[in-house]
Design a protein around this motif. Structure first.
Motif, PDB file in Angstrom:
ATOM      1  N   ASN A  62      -2.354  -4.784   1.807  1.00 33.38           N
ATOM      2  CA  ASN A  62      -3.453  -5.087   0.894  1.00 33.38           C
ATOM      3  C   ASN A  62      -3.576  -6.600   0.794  1.00 33.38           C
ATOM      4  O   ASN A  62      -3.065  -7.324   1.639  1.00 33.38           O
ATOM      5  CB  ASN A  62      -3.253  -4.407  -0.473  1.00 33.38           C
ATOM      6  CG  ASN A  62      -1.966  -4.815  -1.152  1.00 33.38           C
ATOM      7  OD1 ASN A  62      -1.432  -5.892  -0.903  1.00 33.38           O
ATOM      8  ND2 ASN A  62      -1.458  -3.957  -2.010  1.00 33.38           N
TER       9      ASN A  62
ATOM     10  N   GLY B 241       0.818  -1.202   0.000  1.00 33.11           N
ATOM     11  CA  GLY B 241       0.000   0.000   0.000  1.00 33.11           C
ATOM     12  C   GLY B 241       0.855   1.255   0.000  1.00 33.11           C
ATOM     13  O   GLY B 241       2.007   1.242   0.423  1.00 33.11           O
TER      14      GLY B 241
ATOM     15  N   ASN C  54       0.318  -5.356   6.616  1.00 34.59           N
ATOM     16  CA  ASN C  54       0.273  -3.991   7.110  1.00 34.59           C
ATOM     17  C   ASN C  54       1.615  -3.674   7.773  1.00 34.59           C
ATOM     18  O   ASN C  54       2.083  -4.410   8.636  1.00 34.59           O
ATOM     19  CB  ASN C  54      -0.882  -3.879   8.117  1.00 34.59           C
ATOM     20  CG  ASN C  54      -1.072  -2.487   8.650  1.00 34.59           C
ATOM     21  OD1 ASN C  54      -0.258  -1.601   8.470  1.00 34.59           O
ATOM     22  ND2 ASN C  54      -2.195  -2.300   9.330  1.00 34.59           N
TER      23      ASN C  54
ATOM     24  N   ALA D 134      -5.808   4.966   6.518  1.00 36.28           N
ATOM     25  CA  ALA D 134      -7.159   4.495   6.203  1.00 36.28           C
ATOM     26  C   ALA D 134      -7.086   3.138   5.512  1.00 36.28           C
ATOM     27  O   ALA D 134      -6.122   2.829   4.827  1.00 36.28           O
ATOM     28  CB  ALA D 134      -7.839   5.514   5.294  1.00 36.28           C
ATOM     29  N   ASN D 135      -8.097   2.321   5.697  1.00 34.50           N
ATOM     30  CA  ASN D 135      -8.212   0.997   5.075  1.00 34.50           C
ATOM     31  C   ASN D 135      -7.057   0.072   5.414  1.00 34.50           C
ATOM     32  O   ASN D 135      -6.601  -0.701   4.574  1.00 34.50           O
ATOM     33  CB  ASN D 135      -8.344   1.109   3.552  1.00 34.50           C
ATOM     34  CG  ASN D 135      -9.550   1.901   3.138  1.00 34.50           C
ATOM     35  OD1 ASN D 135     -10.588   1.834   3.779  1.00 34.50           O
ATOM     36  ND2 ASN D 135      -9.413   2.659   2.063  1.00 34.50           N
ATOM     37  N   ALA D 136      -6.574   0.154   6.640  1.00 35.28           N
ATOM     38  CA  ALA D 136      -5.444  -0.689   7.042  1.00 35.28           C
ATOM     39  C   ALA D 136      -5.883  -2.151   7.143  1.00 35.28           C
ATOM     40  O   ALA D 136      -6.984  -2.464   7.593  1.00 35.28           O
ATOM     41  CB  ALA D 136      -4.889  -0.220   8.375  1.00 35.28           C
ATOM     42  N   LYS D 137      -5.013  -3.035   6.725  1.00 38.68           N
ATOM     43  CA  LYS D 137      -5.257  -4.474   6.789  1.00 38.68           C
ATOM     44  C   LYS D 137      -5.162  -4.928   8.240  1.00 38.68           C
ATOM     45  O   LYS D 137      -4.433  -4.350   9.040  1.00 38.68           O
ATOM     46  CB  LYS D 137      -4.204  -5.187   5.926  1.00 38.68           C
ATOM     47  CG  LYS D 137      -4.434  -6.663   5.746  1.00 38.68           C
ATOM     48  CD  LYS D 137      -3.390  -7.238   4.786  1.00 38.68           C
ATOM     49  CE  LYS D 137      -3.609  -8.714   4.589  1.00 38.68           C
ATOM     50  NZ  LYS D 137      -2.617  -9.280   3.670  1.00 38.68           N
ATOM     51  N   GLU D 138      -5.881  -6.010   8.583  1.00 35.47           N
ATOM     52  CA  GLU D 138      -5.845  -6.514   9.959  1.00 35.47           C
ATOM     53  C   GLU D 138      -4.432  -6.983  10.314  1.00 35.47           C
ATOM     54  O   GLU D 138      -3.624  -7.312   9.454  1.00 35.47           O
ATOM     55  CB  GLU D 138      -6.860  -7.641  10.168  1.00 35.47           C
ATOM     56  CG  GLU D 138      -6.541  -8.952   9.464  1.00 35.47           C
ATOM     57  CD  GLU D 138      -6.914  -8.989   7.987  1.00 35.47           C
ATOM     58  OE1 GLU D 138      -6.514  -9.958   7.333  1.00 35.47           O
ATOM     59  OE2 GLU D 138      -7.555  -8.057   7.490  1.00 35.47           O
TER      60      GLU D 138
ATOM     61  N   GLU E  88      -0.323   0.466   4.527  1.00 35.84           N
ATOM     62  CA  GLU E  88      -1.532  -0.103   5.131  1.00 35.84           C
ATOM     63  C   GLU E  88      -1.741  -1.573   4.804  1.00 35.84           C
ATOM     64  O   GLU E  88      -2.576  -2.228   5.403  1.00 35.84           O
ATOM     65  CB  GLU E  88      -2.765   0.715   4.712  1.00 35.84           C
ATOM     66  CG  GLU E  88      -3.148   0.608   3.258  1.00 35.84           C
ATOM     67  CD  GLU E  88      -2.462   1.628   2.362  1.00 35.84           C
ATOM     68  OE1 GLU E  88      -2.852   1.712   1.183  1.00 35.84           O
ATOM     69  OE2 GLU E  88      -1.556   2.332   2.819  1.00 35.84           O
TER      70      GLU E  88
END
Length: 190
Positions: free
Chosen positions: A118, A112, A123, A179-183, A116
Motif C-alpha cells: 500500500n 496489505g 508489495n 487485487a490492487n497490487a502495488k507496483e 499486495e
C-alpha cells in the motif's frame, strides 16, 4: 475557665527551663504514630543491611538485573538462531501460524492483507525485493527492521521461531497476484 486560659495552662506544663531573650521553648513530643514509623524504619534498615550486606543472602542490582534478563529471554525465546537453524518452514501448520502472526502483529497495516502493499509498505507478492530475495534476507528484515524505510524491528516483540514462521509465510506469497497490487520496487529476484 475560658479556652484561652486552658491553652495557657496546657502550655505551662510543657514549658522547658530553656529561656532565650524572653522566648520560652515548649517540649512538644511528636505523635506516637510518627515515632512508631521511625522505629519500624530503623528495624527494617537493620534487616535489609543484614540480608544484603552482612549475610550476603540477597543479590545486588547487577545480579538481579541479569537474572531478570535471562527470565525475559527464556520467556520470549529471544536467543538468536544459528545460520544452520535458519531455514524456511514448508509444512502447512507453520505457514498457517505464520499467517496468524502476520495478522496479529498488524503487518497488513503496511503490506496489505494479502501482501499486495500500500502507500506505506512494498508489495510482498511480486518478484522484486528491496532487501534481498533469499529467506535469510526476509528473516533479517523482519527481525532487525529498517528504520530509514519505516520497517519496525520485531526482535524485541516476538521470538526468532515466530519470525521464521512469518518469513516462511511471506516467502509463500511470492508469485501470487492479489487485487490492487502495488507496483514493483527494488531488484528483480532470480
Amino acid at each position: 475557665m475560658s479556652d484561652k486560659n486552658k491553652q495557657i495552662l496546657d502550655q505551662d506544663e510543657h514549658l522547658m527551663d530553656h529561656d532565650y531573650d524572653g522566648i520560652k521553648e515548649l517540649d512538644n513530643p511528636p505523635p506516637r504514630w510518627i515515632m512508631l514509623m521511625f522505629y519500624i524504619t530503623i528495624g527494617w534498615s537493620i534487616l535489609y543491611g543484614a540480608y544484603y550486606f552482612w549475610l550476603k543472602e540477597g543479590d545486588h542490582q547487577d545480579a538481579e538485573y541479569a537474572k531478570k534478563s535471562m527470565k525475559h529471554d527464556d520467556k520470549y525465546q529471544i536467543a538468536s538462531l544459528s545460520a544452520d537453524e535458519l531455514t524456511a518452514f514448508t509444512d502447512e501448520a507453520s505457514i498457517a501460524e505464520g499467517k496468524q502472526i502476520y495478522t496479529d502483529m498488524a503487518c497488513m497495516a503496511c503490506h496489505g492483507m494479502n501482501g499486495e502493499g500500500n502507500a506505506i509498505g512494498p508489495n510482498l507478492c511480486d518478484e522484486y525485493s528491496l532487501n534481498g530475495c533469499d529467506f535469510e534476507s526476509v528473516f533479517n528484515i523482519i527481525k532487525n527492521g529498517n528504520p530509514a524505510k519505516g520497517m519496525t524491528a520485531f526482535k524485541g516483540q516476538i521470538s526468532d521461531e515466530k519470525i521464521q514462521k512469518v518469513a516462511s509465510y511471506v516467502m509463500t506469497m511470492q508469485g501470487t497476484n492479489p487485487a490492487n497490487a502495488k507496483e514493483a520496487q527494488g531488484e528483480k529476484c532470480e
